[in-house]
Motif scaffolding. Structure first.
Motif, PDB file in Angstrom:
ATOM      1  N   THR A  50       0.856  -1.184   0.000  1.00  0.00           N
ATOM      2  CA  THR A  50       0.000   0.000   0.000  1.00  0.00           C
ATOM      3  C   THR A  50       0.888   1.228   0.000  1.00  0.00           C
ATOM      4  OG1 THR A  50      -1.712  -1.159   1.242  1.00  0.00           O
ATOM      5  CG2 THR A  50      -1.820   1.236   1.241  1.00  0.00           C
ATOM      6  N   ARG A  51       0.594   2.161  -0.915  1.00  0.00           N
ATOM      7  CA  ARG A  51       1.344   3.416  -0.974  1.00  0.00           C
ATOM      8  C   ARG A  51       0.398   4.575  -0.748  1.00  0.00           C
ATOM      9  NH1 ARG A  51       4.795   2.387  -6.310  1.00  0.00           N
ATOM     10  NH2 ARG A  51       2.921   3.314  -7.151  1.00  0.00           N
ATOM     11  N   GLY A  52       0.906   5.607  -0.101  1.00  0.00           N
ATOM     12  CA  GLY A  52       0.081   6.785   0.167  1.00  0.00           C
ATOM     13  C   GLY A  52      -0.893   6.492   1.290  1.00  0.00           C
ATOM     14  N   THR A  53      -2.032   7.161   1.253  1.00  0.00           N
ATOM     15  CA  THR A  53      -3.072   7.001   2.272  1.00  0.00           C
ATOM     16  C   THR A  53      -4.281   6.362   1.609  1.00  0.00           C
ATOM     17  OG1 THR A  53      -2.280   9.013   3.340  1.00  0.00           O
ATOM     18  CG2 THR A  53      -4.428   8.197   4.037  1.00  0.00           C
ATOM     19  N   PHE A  54      -4.408   5.045   1.746  1.00  0.00           N
ATOM     20  CA  PHE A  54      -5.529   4.325   1.150  1.00  0.00           C
ATOM     21  C   PHE A  54      -6.616   4.229   2.209  1.00  0.00           C
ATOM     22  CE2 PHE A  54      -8.025   0.815  -0.417  1.00  0.00           C
ATOM     23  CZ  PHE A  54      -7.956   0.949  -1.792  1.00  0.00           C
ATOM     24  N   LEU A  55      -7.678   5.030   2.042  1.00  0.00           N
ATOM     25  CA  LEU A  55      -8.733   5.103   3.050  1.00  0.00           C
ATOM     26  C   LEU A  55      -9.810   4.067   2.774  1.00  0.00           C
ATOM     27  CD1 LEU A  55      -9.168   8.964   3.355  1.00  0.00           C
ATOM     28  CD2 LEU A  55      -7.925   7.447   4.877  1.00  0.00           C
ATOM     29  N   GLU A  56     -10.071   3.226   3.752  1.00  0.00           N
ATOM     30  CA  GLU A  56     -11.190   2.296   3.647  1.00  0.00           C
ATOM     31  C   GLU A  56     -12.476   3.112   3.818  1.00  0.00           C
ATOM     32  OE1 GLU A  56     -10.732  -0.536   2.540  1.00  0.00           O
ATOM     33  OE2 GLU A  56      -8.619  -0.842   2.917  1.00  0.00           O
ATOM     34  N   PRO A  57     -13.571   2.709   3.142  1.00  0.00           N
ATOM     35  CA  PRO A  57     -14.806   3.518   3.156  1.00  0.00           C
ATOM     36  C   PRO A  57     -15.322   3.845   4.555  1.00  0.00           C
ATOM     37  CG  PRO A  57     -14.969   1.761   1.538  1.00  0.00           C
ATOM     38  CD  PRO A  57     -13.683   1.541   2.285  1.00  0.00           C
ATOM     39  N   GLU A  58     -15.197   2.924   5.487  1.00  0.00           N
ATOM     40  CA  GLU A  58     -15.741   3.186   6.831  1.00  0.00           C
ATOM     41  C   GLU A  58     -15.004   4.312   7.550  1.00  0.00           C
ATOM     42  OE1 GLU A  58     -13.005  -0.457   7.004  1.00  0.00           O
ATOM     43  OE2 GLU A  58     -14.682   0.188   5.763  1.00  0.00           O
ATOM     44  N   ARG A  59     -13.801   4.644   7.112  1.00  0.00           N
ATOM     45  CA  ARG A  59     -13.046   5.728   7.768  1.00  0.00           C
ATOM     46  C   ARG A  59     -13.520   7.103   7.340  1.00  0.00           C
ATOM     47  NH1 ARG A  59      -6.813   5.115   7.549  1.00  0.00           N
ATOM     48  NH2 ARG A  59      -6.980   7.018   8.743  1.00  0.00           N
ATOM     49  N   VAL A  60     -14.243   7.205   6.234  1.00  0.00           N
ATOM     50  CA  VAL A  60     -14.620   8.529   5.743  1.00  0.00           C
ATOM     51  C   VAL A  60     -16.095   8.843   6.001  1.00  0.00           C
ATOM     52  CG1 VAL A  60     -12.768   8.738   4.061  1.00  0.00           C
ATOM     53  CG2 VAL A  60     -14.886   7.622   3.395  1.00  0.00           C
ATOM     54  N   HIS A  61     -16.712   8.153   6.944  1.00  0.00           N
ATOM     55  CA  HIS A  61     -18.093   8.443   7.324  1.00  0.00           C
ATOM     56  C   HIS A  61     -18.107   9.247   8.612  1.00  0.00           C
ATOM     57  CE1 HIS A  61     -20.082   6.130   4.256  1.00  0.00           C
ATOM     58  NE2 HIS A  61     -19.303   5.104   4.489  1.00  0.00           N
ATOM     59  N   GLY A  62     -19.229   9.897   8.880  1.00  0.00           N
ATOM     60  CA  GLY A  62     -19.397  10.599  10.149  1.00  0.00           C
ATOM     61  C   GLY A  62     -18.997  12.054  10.126  1.00  0.00           C
ATOM     62  N   VAL A  72     -19.833  21.591   9.862  1.00  0.00           N
ATOM     63  CA  VAL A  72     -19.542  21.351  11.279  1.00  0.00           C
ATOM     64  C   VAL A  72     -18.130  20.786  11.467  1.00  0.00           C
ATOM     65  CG1 VAL A  72     -20.212  20.028  13.328  1.00  0.00           C
ATOM     66  CG2 VAL A  72     -21.981  20.955  11.807  1.00  0.00           C
ATOM     67  N   THR A  73     -17.780  19.798  10.663  1.00  0.00           N
ATOM     68  CA  THR A  73     -16.480  19.142  10.790  1.00  0.00           C
ATOM     69  C   THR A  73     -15.359  20.115  10.435  1.00  0.00           C
ATOM     70  OG1 THR A  73     -17.511  17.040  10.205  1.00  0.00           O
ATOM     71  CG2 THR A  73     -15.125  17.147  10.037  1.00  0.00           C
ATOM     72  N   THR A  74     -14.328  20.163  11.275  1.00  0.00           N
ATOM     73  CA  THR A  74     -13.202  21.085  11.053  1.00  0.00           C
ATOM     74  C   THR A  74     -12.006  20.350  10.464  1.00  0.00           C
ATOM     75  OG1 THR A  74     -12.220  20.705  13.226  1.00  0.00           O
ATOM     76  CG2 THR A  74     -13.933  22.421  13.073  1.00  0.00           C
ATOM     77  N   GLN A  75     -11.007  21.128  10.043  1.00  0.00           N
ATOM     78  CA  GLN A  75      -9.770  20.539   9.530  1.00  0.00           C
ATOM     79  C   GLN A  75      -9.108  19.677  10.606  1.00  0.00           C
ATOM     80  OE1 GLN A  75      -7.349  23.702   7.915  1.00  0.00           O
ATOM     81  NE2 GLN A  75      -8.587  23.835   6.045  1.00  0.00           N
ATOM     82  N   ASP A  76      -9.156  20.129  11.863  1.00  0.00           N
ATOM     83  CA  ASP A  76      -8.571  19.330  12.951  1.00  0.00           C
ATOM     84  C   ASP A  76      -9.306  18.007  13.117  1.00  0.00           C
ATOM     85  OD1 ASP A  76      -6.556  21.144  13.501  1.00  0.00           O
ATOM     86  OD2 ASP A  76      -7.657  22.131  15.122  1.00  0.00           O
ATOM     87  N   ASP A  77     -10.642  18.020  12.982  1.00  0.00           N
ATOM     88  CA  ASP A  77     -11.424  16.783  13.071  1.00  0.00           C
ATOM     89  C   ASP A  77     -10.972  15.791  11.998  1.00  0.00           C
ATOM     90  OD1 ASP A  77     -12.983  17.889  15.118  1.00  0.00           O
ATOM     91  OD2 ASP A  77     -14.549  18.559  13.737  1.00  0.00           O
ATOM     92  N   ILE A  78     -10.815  16.297  10.785  1.00  0.00           N
ATOM     93  CA  ILE A  78     -10.407  15.434   9.673  1.00  0.00           C
ATOM     94  C   ILE A  78      -9.019  14.861   9.932  1.00  0.00           C
ATOM     95  CG2 ILE A  78      -9.831  15.392   7.210  1.00  0.00           C
ATOM     96  CD1 ILE A  78     -12.777  15.636   7.479  1.00  0.00           C
ATOM     97  N   LYS A  79      -8.083  15.718  10.377  1.00  0.00           N
ATOM     98  CA  LYS A  79      -6.722  15.239  10.639  1.00  0.00           C
ATOM     99  C   LYS A  79      -6.697  14.180  11.725  1.00  0.00           C
ATOM    100  CE  LYS A  79      -3.544  18.809   9.137  1.00  0.00           C
ATOM    101  NZ  LYS A  79      -2.655  19.891   9.519  1.00  0.00           N
ATOM    102  N   ARG A  80      -7.540  14.374  12.778  1.00  0.00           N
ATOM    103  CA  ARG A  80      -7.580  13.383  13.858  1.00  0.00           C
ATOM    104  C   ARG A  80      -8.053  12.029  13.340  1.00  0.00           C
ATOM    105  NH1 ARG A  80      -8.778  17.525  17.349  1.00  0.00           N
ATOM    106  NH2 ARG A  80     -10.997  17.482  16.902  1.00  0.00           N
ATOM    107  N   GLN A  81      -9.037  12.042  12.448  1.00  0.00           N
ATOM    108  CA  GLN A  81      -9.606  10.775  11.979  1.00  0.00           C
ATOM    109  C   GLN A  81      -8.839  10.166  10.809  1.00  0.00           C
ATOM    110  OE1 GLN A  81     -13.771  10.514  12.139  1.00  0.00           O
ATOM    111  NE2 GLN A  81     -13.933   8.780  10.774  1.00  0.00           N
ATOM    112  N   LEU A  82      -8.352  10.996   9.901  1.00  0.00           N
ATOM    113  CA  LEU A  82      -7.749  10.479   8.670  1.00  0.00           C
ATOM    114  C   LEU A  82      -6.243  10.683   8.586  1.00  0.00           C
ATOM    115  CD1 LEU A  82     -10.390  11.700   6.054  1.00  0.00           C
ATOM    116  CD2 LEU A  82     -10.357   9.555   7.357  1.00  0.00           C
ATOM    117  N   GLY A  83      -5.680  11.509   9.469  1.00  0.00           N
ATOM    118  CA  GLY A  83      -4.262  11.832   9.360  1.00  0.00           C
ATOM    119  C   GLY A  83      -4.071  13.020   8.424  1.00  0.00           C
ATOM    120  N   SER A  84      -2.832  13.376   8.189  1.00  0.00           N
ATOM    121  CA  SER A  84      -2.532  14.501   7.303  1.00  0.00           C
ATOM    122  C   SER A  84      -2.846  14.120   5.865  1.00  0.00           C
ATOM    123  CB  SER A  84      -1.054  14.881   7.422  1.00  0.00           C
ATOM    124  OG  SER A  84      -0.805  15.388   8.715  1.00  0.00           O
TER     125      SER A  84
END
Length: 79
Positions: free
Chosen positions: A8-20, A25-37
């Motif tokens: 796996t190269r880069g950031t391969f996001l599984e679908p369940e990680r990009v819900h919610g 409402v969601t901020t850049q910090d929220d996204i970074k906490r859940q998905l990383g940079s």
């Protein structure tokens, strides 16, 4: 030796990680906490982030074959 069969190269996001996430409402910090940079940001718009990843498989002496590629685009407004 040699390359592992599945890589796996880069950031391969599984679908369940990009819900919610909630628009407005969601901020850049929220996204970074859940998905990383993000893997990349739009050079012309710092509020557009990309998470890009791919999974490759290597068999014997052949070149790696891309099995899956996923690009997730996240856009923020100024607020």
């Amino acid at each position: 030796g040699g390359a592992p069969p599945l890589t796996t190269r880069g950031t391969f996001l599984e679908p369940e990680r990009v819900h919610g996430f909630t628009n407005g409402v969601t901020t850049q910090d929220d996204i970074k906490r859940q998905l990383g940079s993000p893997t990349a940001t739009d050079p012309f718009d710092r509020n557009t982030w990309f998470y890009i990843g791919e999974k490759t498989e290597t068999k014997a002496f052949f070149m790696p074959k891309v099995e899956a590629r996923r690009v997730v685009k996240v856009q923020f407004d100024e607020a």
